[in-house]
Design an enzyme around this catalytic site. Structure first.
Site, PDB file in Angstrom:
ATOM      1  N   ALA A 197       0.830  -1.204   0.000  1.00  0.00           N
ATOM      2  CA  ALA A 197       0.000   0.000   0.000  1.00  0.00           C
ATOM      3  C   ALA A 197       0.863   1.251   0.000  1.00  0.00           C
ATOM      4  O   ALA A 197       1.979   1.268   0.531  1.00  0.00           O
ATOM      5  CB  ALA A 197      -0.914   0.004   1.214  1.00  0.00           C
TER       6      ALA A 197
ATOM      7  N   GLY B 189       0.479  -5.204   0.854  1.00  0.00           N
ATOM      8  CA  GLY B 189      -0.646  -5.367  -0.055  1.00  0.00           C
ATOM      9  C   GLY B 189      -0.283  -6.054  -1.350  1.00  0.00           C
ATOM     10  O   GLY B 189      -1.130  -6.673  -1.989  1.00  0.00           O
TER      11      GLY B 189
ATOM     12  N   GLU C 267      -0.532  -9.633  -0.437  1.00  0.00           N
ATOM     13  CA  GLU C 267      -1.947  -9.966  -0.268  1.00  0.00           C
ATOM     14  C   GLU C 267      -2.650 -10.109  -1.616  1.00  0.00           C
ATOM     15  O   GLU C 267      -3.556 -10.939  -1.772  1.00  0.00           O
ATOM     16  CB  GLU C 267      -2.617  -8.891   0.592  1.00  0.00           C
ATOM     17  CG  GLU C 267      -2.198  -8.987   2.052  1.00  0.00           C
ATOM     18  CD  GLU C 267      -2.624  -7.784   2.871  1.00  0.00           C
ATOM     19  OE1 GLU C 267      -3.362  -7.975   3.851  1.00  0.00           O
ATOM     20  OE2 GLU C 267      -2.212  -6.664   2.530  1.00  0.00           O
TER      21      GLU C 267
ATOM     22  N   GLU D 298       3.669  -5.059   7.707  1.00  0.00           N
ATOM     23  CA  GLU D 298       2.735  -4.104   8.325  1.00  0.00           C
ATOM     24  C   GLU D 298       2.942  -3.970   9.835  1.00  0.00           C
ATOM     25  O   GLU D 298       2.721  -2.893  10.405  1.00  0.00           O
ATOM     26  CB  GLU D 298       1.284  -4.521   8.050  1.00  0.00           C
ATOM     27  CG  GLU D 298       0.852  -4.383   6.602  1.00  0.00           C
ATOM     28  CD  GLU D 298       1.043  -5.655   5.796  1.00  0.00           C
ATOM     29  OE1 GLU D 298       0.414  -5.790   4.730  1.00  0.00           O
ATOM     30  OE2 GLU D 298       1.831  -6.536   6.236  1.00  0.00           O
TER      31      GLU D 298
END
Length: 259
Positions: free
Chosen positions: A65, A114, A117, A137
């Site tokens: 992200a 992300g 993910e 994270e």
């Protein structure tokens, strides 16, 4: 301003490229929104049979992200962070996971946060030898928010997933393949070609057989077995009603009688 997601056609397959190489293809709000629009367009196009998803350049699939873009929402309130950041990211990975056509990740570099993910949500994934995977994270003070605390344990097991989530340390492509996070490692200069070849092995089969197989696995994997078998049966009924299934089974019967 160049597109944030590039689309290149290769016969019945499309290569989508996350296009922020200067930012290691970090998932900004605008990039996520553009990817969602591309997926909706391609899902509606019956001539497109499979997607290969990769990152621009050779350094990264995606660094995760875009924290600079997310930070103001986190500073505003947890509710704002959820509304603009978490719901958007979870919506993207759910879209990738539930896509009616196979999405194959071509992991051409680091896949952190992300980015990792997103790969977890793809149907299949191949990785270049230099690719690395991490869930960093926790170093920012929060758990993976795009589905990583849920999909990763289902892929590689609870303890292995918790090691990645709780340490934030990276693993190699070979380790990711051994754990089942990716299907296999492919040479960097052959990565896209290998993904397209894998797509071809899938899309030689009928579209309805592929889509119902995808839905049966994706929808059933987290259900109790009796409910999952109902999902399987429902998808079989959809496929069995197709002309392709009738023609294929009849042709098989004719070959068996001749043999």
């Amino acid at each position: 301003m160049p597109p944030l997601v590039l689309a290149d056609r290769d016969g019945p397959h499309v290569v989508l490229t996350l296009n922020r190489p200067a930012k290691l293809n970090a998932l900004s709000y605008a990039l996520i929104d553009e990817l969602m629009e591309q997926l909706s367009r391609l899902e509606a196009d019956d001539s497109v049979r499979a997607i290969v998803l990769t990152g621009a350049g050779t350094q990264a699939f995606s660094a995760g992200a875009d924290i600079d873009g997310f930070a103001p929402d986190l500073a505003a309130s947890p509710e704002a962070a959820y509304r603009h950041f978490v719901s958007r990211g979870q919506g993207m990975t759910r879209r990738v996971e539930s896509f009616a056509k196979p999405i194959i990740a071509a992991v051409n570099g680091l896949a952190f946060g992300g980015g990792c993910e997103t790969i977890e949500a793809c149907a299949l994934a191949l990785a270049a030898p230099h690719a690395t995977f991490a869930k960093p994270e926790i170093k920012l003070g929060f758990p993976p928010p795009f589905g990583g605390t849920q999909r990763l344990p289902r892929h590689i097991g609870r303890k292995r997933a918790l090691e990645m989530v709780l340490t934030g340390e990276a693993i190699t492509a070979e380790r990711a393949a051994a754990l089942g996070l990716v299907n296999r490692v492919a040479e960097s200069d052959r990565l896209i070609d290998e993904c397209l070849a894998l797509a071809g092995l899938i899309t030689r089969h009928s579209a309805v057989a592929v889509s119902t197989s995808l839905r049966a696995v994706t929808r059933g994997i987290n259900l109790p077995i009796d409910e999952a078998l109902q999902v399987e049966a429902a998808q079989f009924m959809i496929a069995a009603a197709s002309a392709e299934a009738r023609e294929a089974t009849q042709a098989f019967g004719r070959r068996s009688r001749i043999g």
